[in-house]
Design a protein around this motif. Structure first.
Motif, PDB file in Angstrom:
ATOM      1  N   LYS A   1       0.831  -1.211   0.000  1.00 13.12           N
ATOM      2  CA  LYS A   1       0.000   0.000   0.000  1.00 13.12           C
ATOM      3  C   LYS A   1       0.865   1.260   0.000  1.00 13.12           C
ATOM      4  CE  LYS A   1      -3.868  -2.171   2.334  1.00 13.12           C
ATOM      5  NZ  LYS A   1      -4.583  -2.348   3.595  1.00 13.12           N
ATOM      6  N   ALA A   2       1.946   1.249   0.774  1.00 10.11           N
ATOM      7  CA  ALA A   2       2.830   2.416   0.841  1.00 10.11           C
ATOM      8  C   ALA A   2       3.536   2.640  -0.493  1.00 10.11           C
ATOM      9  CB  ALA A   2       3.850   2.235   1.966  1.00 10.11           C
ATOM     10  N   VAL A   3       3.999   1.556  -1.117  1.00  9.54           N
ATOM     11  CA  VAL A   3       4.678   1.659  -2.408  1.00  9.54           C
ATOM     12  C   VAL A   3       3.717   2.202  -3.463  1.00  9.54           C
ATOM     13  CG1 VAL A   3       5.677   0.298  -4.302  1.00  9.54           C
ATOM     14  CG2 VAL A   3       6.459  -0.061  -1.951  1.00  9.54           C
ATOM     15  N   LYS A   4       2.496   1.682  -3.490  1.00  6.67           N
ATOM     16  CA  LYS A   4       1.534   2.142  -4.480  1.00  6.67           C
ATOM     17  C   LYS A   4       1.204   3.626  -4.282  1.00  6.67           C
ATOM     18  CE  LYS A   4      -2.892   1.273  -6.643  1.00  6.67           C
ATOM     19  NZ  LYS A   4      -4.055   0.398  -6.736  1.00  6.67           N
TER      20      LYS A   4
ATOM     21  N   LYS B   1       2.155   9.177  -6.645  1.00  3.42           N
ATOM     22  CA  LYS B   1       2.607  10.566  -6.522  1.00  3.42           C
ATOM     23  C   LYS B   1       3.758  10.895  -7.464  1.00  3.42           C
ATOM     24  CE  LYS B   1       1.378  11.486  -1.737  1.00  3.42           C
ATOM     25  NZ  LYS B   1       1.871  11.882  -0.411  1.00  3.42           N
ATOM     26  N   LEU B   2       4.610   9.902  -7.736  1.00  2.19           N
ATOM     27  CA  LEU B   2       5.844  10.184  -8.467  1.00  2.19           C
ATOM     28  C   LEU B   2       5.844   9.794  -9.940  1.00  2.19           C
ATOM     29  CD1 LEU B   2       8.484   9.016  -5.818  1.00  2.19           C
ATOM     30  CD2 LEU B   2       7.733  11.352  -6.305  1.00  2.19           C
ATOM     31  N   PHE B   3       5.010   8.835 -10.320  1.00  2.00           N
ATOM     32  CA  PHE B   3       5.085   8.291 -11.676  1.00  2.00           C
ATOM     33  C   PHE B   3       3.716   8.273 -12.348  1.00  2.00           C
ATOM     34  CE2 PHE B   3       8.621   6.409  -9.332  1.00  2.00           C
ATOM     35  CZ  PHE B   3       9.685   6.662 -10.184  1.00  2.00           C
ATOM     36  N   THR B   4       3.748   8.280 -13.673  1.00  2.25           N
ATOM     37  CA  THR B   4       2.501   8.242 -14.435  1.00  2.25           C
ATOM     38  C   THR B   4       1.972   6.822 -14.586  1.00  2.25           C
ATOM     39  OG1 THR B   4       3.758   8.150 -16.500  1.00  2.25           O
ATOM     40  CG2 THR B   4       3.051  10.329 -15.734  1.00  2.25           C
TER      41      THR B   4
ATOM     42  N   SER C   1       6.556   2.982 -15.765  1.00  3.35           N
ATOM     43  CA  SER C   1       7.601   4.010 -15.641  1.00  3.35           C
ATOM     44  C   SER C   1       8.319   3.897 -14.294  1.00  3.35           C
ATOM     45  CB  SER C   1       7.027   5.416 -15.843  1.00  3.35           C
ATOM     46  OG  SER C   1       6.066   5.726 -14.879  1.00  3.35           O
ATOM     47  N   ALA C   2       7.609   3.540 -13.245  1.00  2.14           N
ATOM     48  CA  ALA C   2       8.244   3.331 -11.937  1.00  2.14           C
ATOM     49  C   ALA C   2       9.192   2.144 -11.989  1.00  2.14           C
ATOM     50  CB  ALA C   2       7.178   3.118 -10.865  1.00  2.14           C
ATOM     51  N   ALA C   3       8.736   1.059 -12.596  1.00  2.26           N
ATOM     52  CA  ALA C   3       9.564  -0.145 -12.695  1.00  2.26           C
ATOM     53  C   ALA C   3      10.823   0.127 -13.510  1.00  2.26           C
ATOM     54  CB  ALA C   3       8.756  -1.282 -13.308  1.00  2.26           C
ATOM     55  N   ARG C   4      10.683   0.861 -14.590  1.00  2.00           N
ATOM     56  CA  ARG C   4      11.860   1.207 -15.412  1.00  2.00           C
ATOM     57  C   ARG C   4      12.857   2.043 -14.617  1.00  2.00           C
ATOM     58  NH1 ARG C   4       8.833   2.521 -21.125  1.00  2.00           N
ATOM     59  NH2 ARG C   4       8.737   0.361 -21.847  1.00  2.00           N
ATOM     60  N   ALA C   5      12.354   2.994 -13.831  1.00  2.00           N
ATOM     61  CA  ALA C   5      13.232   3.836 -13.012  1.00  2.00           C
ATOM     62  C   ALA C   5      13.997   3.001 -11.993  1.00  2.00           C
ATOM     63  CB  ALA C   5      12.420   4.920 -12.311  1.00  2.00           C
ATOM     64  N   ALA C   6      13.384   1.910 -11.539  1.00  2.00           N
ATOM     65  CA  ALA C   6      14.018   1.039 -10.546  1.00  2.00           C
ATOM     66  C   ALA C   6      14.871  -0.058 -11.183  1.00  2.00           C
ATOM     67  CB  ALA C   6      12.945   0.405  -9.661  1.00  2.00           C
ATOM     68  N   GLY C   7      14.701  -0.257 -12.488  1.00  2.00           N
ATOM     69  CA  GLY C   7      15.451  -1.311 -13.158  1.00  2.00           C
ATOM     70  C   GLY C   7      14.907  -2.701 -12.885  1.00  2.00           C
ATOM     71  N   ILE C   8      13.575  -2.774 -12.697  1.00  2.00           N
ATOM     72  CA  ILE C   8      12.920  -4.065 -12.478  1.00  2.00           C
ATOM     73  C   ILE C   8      11.743  -4.177 -13.449  1.00  2.00           C
ATOM     74  CG2 ILE C   8      13.617  -4.186 -10.045  1.00  2.00           C
ATOM     75  CD1 ILE C   8      10.756  -3.366  -9.281  1.00  2.00           C
ATOM     76  N   SER C   9      11.140  -5.346 -13.523  1.00  2.52           N
ATOM     77  CA  SER C   9       9.995  -5.515 -14.416  1.00  2.52           C
ATOM     78  C   SER C   9       8.733  -4.950 -13.770  1.00  2.52           C
ATOM     79  CB  SER C   9       9.782  -6.996 -14.740  1.00  2.52           C
ATOM     80  OG  SER C   9       9.252  -7.666 -13.610  1.00  2.52           O
ATOM     81  N   LYS C  10       7.776  -4.579 -14.621  1.00  2.00           N
ATOM     82  CA  LYS C  10       6.506  -4.073 -14.073  1.00  2.00           C
ATOM     83  C   LYS C  10       5.767  -5.167 -13.323  1.00  2.00           C
ATOM     84  CE  LYS C  10       3.557  -4.371 -18.202  1.00  2.00           C
ATOM     85  NZ  LYS C  10       2.640  -5.405 -17.847  1.00  2.00           N
TER      86      LYS C  10
END
Length: 142
Positions: free
Chosen positions: A11-14, A19-22, A26-35
């Protein structure tokens, strides 16, 4: 050993991702992991331990914040500053609203000073917000 609440982390991650990603992608790419891996975390499912350390910079959380959240704590918000190839983690104060500060002052004042007038408590709350802003604390709204 503390109980790990992966649902709480999800819940916290979501909430932070929204707030930070569209998108989750895009969040997964920024972290270098799969969606799909990112989705597993948001769904409260277990992932490889190294996954969390990849997600934390993307979420602008300090290292081990994911672990803290699973144990009932809160993430530490940070900025990552790169200078001459070196990355430095700088803590960042959490933004609160002026209304939250004023509500906290009112609750505290009436609990400790039952004879205080509403007007004097409101004036104290307004003054505290003003002083916090002068000191550079991030206070949103009025």
């Amino acid at each position: 050993m503390a109980t790990r609440d992966l649902g709480r982390l999800g819940k916290a991650v979501k909430a932070r991702r929204v707030k930070l990603f569209t998108s989750r992608l895009s969040a997964a790419r920024a972290a270098g992991i799969s969606k799909d891996t990112w989705k597993r975390v948001e769904d409260g499912l277990p992932v490889q331990p190294g996954t969390y350390s990849k997600m934390e910079p993307a979420l602008k959380w300090a290292f081990e914040s994911c672990e803290a959240v699973t144990e009932g704590g809160e993430p530490l918000l940070v900025e990552y500053v790169t200078t001459d190839g070196d990355v430095t983690m700088v803590s960042k104060p959490q933004v609160v609203s002026a209304g939250e500060v004023k509500d906290a002052v009112k609750i505290s004042a009436f609990a400790t000073m039952p004879d205080a007038t509403i007007g004097s408590v409101q004036a104290q709350a307004d003054r505290l917000v003003e002083e916090l802003r002068k000191l550079g604390f991030p206070i949103e709204g009025d």
